[in-house]
Design a protein around this motif. Structure first.
Motif, PDB file in Angstrom:
ATOM      1  N   ALA A 158      -5.697  13.289   9.017  1.00  0.00           N
ATOM      2  CA  ALA A 158      -5.974  12.301   9.785  1.00  0.00           C
ATOM      3  C   ALA A 158      -5.959  10.840   9.202  1.00  0.00           C
ATOM      4  CB  ALA A 158      -7.658  13.055  10.250  1.00  0.00           C
ATOM      5  N   LEU A 215      -2.319   9.159  20.433  1.00  0.00           N
ATOM      6  CA  LEU A 215      -2.818   9.658  19.796  1.00  0.00           C
ATOM      7  C   LEU A 215      -1.915  11.771  20.325  1.00  0.00           C
ATOM      8  CD1 LEU A 215      -6.638   8.915  21.346  1.00  0.00           C
ATOM      9  CD2 LEU A 215      -5.424   8.530  18.315  1.00  0.00           C
ATOM     10  N   ALA A 246      -1.266  12.053  16.188  1.00  0.00           N
ATOM     11  CA  ALA A 246      -3.329  12.214  16.144  1.00  0.00           C
ATOM     12  C   ALA A 246      -3.841  12.785  16.807  1.00  0.00           C
ATOM     13  CB  ALA A 246      -4.092  10.729  15.625  1.00  0.00           C
ATOM     14  N   CYS A 277      -7.826  12.684  15.524  1.00  0.00           N
ATOM     15  CA  CYS A 277      -8.150  11.347  15.098  1.00  0.00           C
ATOM     16  C   CYS A 277      -9.703  10.908  15.099  1.00  0.00           C
ATOM     17  CB  CYS A 277      -7.725  10.662  15.909  1.00  0.00           C
ATOM     18  SG  CYS A 277      -7.385   8.971  15.488  1.00  0.00           S
ATOM     19  N   TYR A 310     -14.392  11.938  15.926  1.00  0.00           N
ATOM     20  CA  TYR A 310     -13.211  12.863  16.179  1.00  0.00           C
ATOM     21  C   TYR A 310     -12.849  13.070  17.479  1.00  0.00           C
ATOM     22  CZ  TYR A 310     -13.189  13.498  10.884  1.00  0.00           C
ATOM     23  OH  TYR A 310     -13.501  13.426   9.590  1.00  0.00           O
TER      24      TYR A 310
END
Length: 418
Positions: free
Chosen positions: A13, A37, A41, A44, A54
């Motif tokens: 992260a 994303l 990620a 994230c 998150y």
């Protein structure tokens, strides 16, 4: 390795500032950012917004998170997480089944679910069709309109107010308060003035609903509010505050997402004329098209907040206890690991496993009503408004701000053959 290959790697992260994610480009089209994303990620942390979050963006992780008992929906427990999310004036409206866990959630949902049985929703069909026709009769002679103001927003408001038993004379006031909440952040006012306006709207709506409950207790009428009052007075299954907060949840959730969906779906069809032609030629495809349109550009991009009750791990990323977690529904619904060519609108697509209505115990309670309103409303637009087209270029449409919890339009100017 591409994001749709098996064995996708866990990626550490790295926090993204909200100012870098929630840009004007994101408000216009968030799906490229969602793809980044998912690929780079998938879990994230985003910092610098009203509260740090998150974000979980891959489909398999999203479905797992929506049913993960370690991710609590109870925002009003001892930790009072609602203060970070909704602010100090929210308890009178938001302490409801959406923000609770079983068994409290199950108790509240069981009472309300009686209003959304298949039989009861089908009984509303003539009323919904009548509302649609009454709105279109005002629009058709003009040859143009703001479809959000004149159709998409008032239609579900009329339906849910009718179901609840809110007097017609109060519809405009109630709509005004809910729109202040919905459009928060879209004005040019300083943030502190914007927050004050939202809090004022919340307080006024709270007081109105509390007074309405008292009035309906004294003078019962038809409608869901009196059924909730009965569950309070006769059966003791609800408290007085729960009647008010449940009424608010039904009112807001019952019109907000449907209004935004009708707007989003209309834009999607008008910017994909080949799909619009297919749907006009084969109107029997409409039920499947509604599901595809919801997958393609749903009105609730991120599921309502959840709280990690312990340290948990997704994709190798540790989410500390007490963290707020957002499941990015619209990113998950574009995951190429689960949807072929996910960024292509295909009204002939077989109904797939999208999570536009959520998943698990918090699956949308009003799904049957929302589907019916969308089918009747969008079907009527395609049938009754020949030559329907955007009144401005698509890139000039005014949308809700990038950080809004909703994906929708402030205005939708359209033209058609009068």
């Amino acid at each position: 390795m591409s994001e749709n290959q098996a064995g996708r790697p866990a990626i550490p992260a790295q926090a993204i500032p909200a100012s870098e994610l929630y840009t004007d480009e994101f408000a216009a089209d968030p799906y490229p950012a969602f793809a980044r994303l998912r690929q780079g990620a998938p879990v994230c942390p985003v910092t610098g917004a009203r509260f740090d979050t998150y974000l979980i963006s891959r489909f398999d992780d999203a479905k797992a998170a929506l049913t993960d008992p370690r991710l609590s929906k109870d925002l009003y427990g001892p930790e009072q997480h609602y203060l970070r999310i909704f602010g100090p004036n929210s308890e009178g409206l938001n302490k409801n089944m959406l923000n609770s866990d079983p068994p409290e959630h199950d108790r509240l949902r069981q009472i309300v679910s009686q209003a959304f049985t298949t039989r009861r929703v089908e009984a509303l069909r003539p009323r919904v069709a009548g509302f649609v026709e009454s709105l279109l009769e005002k629009i058709i002679p003009r040859g143009e309109c703001d479809l959000m103001r004149d159709f998409a927003i008032p239609l579900p408001m009329m339906v849910i107010c009718d179901l609840l038993g809110i007097p017609e004379i109060d519809h405009d006031r109630v709509l005004g308060w809910t729109q202040v909440i919905r459009t928060s952040g879209s004005s040019r006012r300083p943030p502190e003035q914007e927050r004050a306006a939202v809090q004022e709207a919340q307080l006024r709506l709270n007081h109105y609903l509390a007074d309405l409950v008292q009035a309906k207790r004294a003078h019962p009428t038809a409608g869901m509010i009196n059924e909730l009052i009965d569950a309070c007075d006769r059966d003791g299954k609800l408290t007085e505050p729960e009647v008010v907060t449940t009424t608010f949840l039904l009112l807001f959730a019952g019109h907000q997402t449907t209004a935004d969906f009708i707007g989003n779906a209309t834009v999607a069809l008008l910017t994909h004329p080949d799909q619009l032609d297919v749907l006009r030629a084969k109107p029997d495809l409409l039920p499947a098209a509604i599901e595809e349109l919801l997958r393609f550009d749903g009105p609730l991009p991120v599921a309502s907040p959840r709280i990690a009750t312990e340290d948990i791990e997704y994709q190798g990323v540790r989410i500390p206890a007490g963290s707020i977690v957002g499941v990015v529904i619209n990113a998950a619904n574009h995951d190429p690991a689960f949807f072929a060519e996910p960024d292509r609108l295909d009204v002939c697509r077989e109904r797939g496993p999208h999570i536009g209505f959520g998943h698990g115990v918090h699956y949308c309670l009003g799904v049957s009503l929302a589907r019916m309103e969308a089918r009747i409303g969008i079907g009527a637009l395609l049938r009754r408004l020949p030559g329907l087209r955007l009144g401005v270029p698509a890139d000039q449409l005014r949308r809700l701000p990038a950080g809004s919890p909703f994906r929708g339009l402030l205005e939708l100017p359209v033209r058609f053959v009068a």
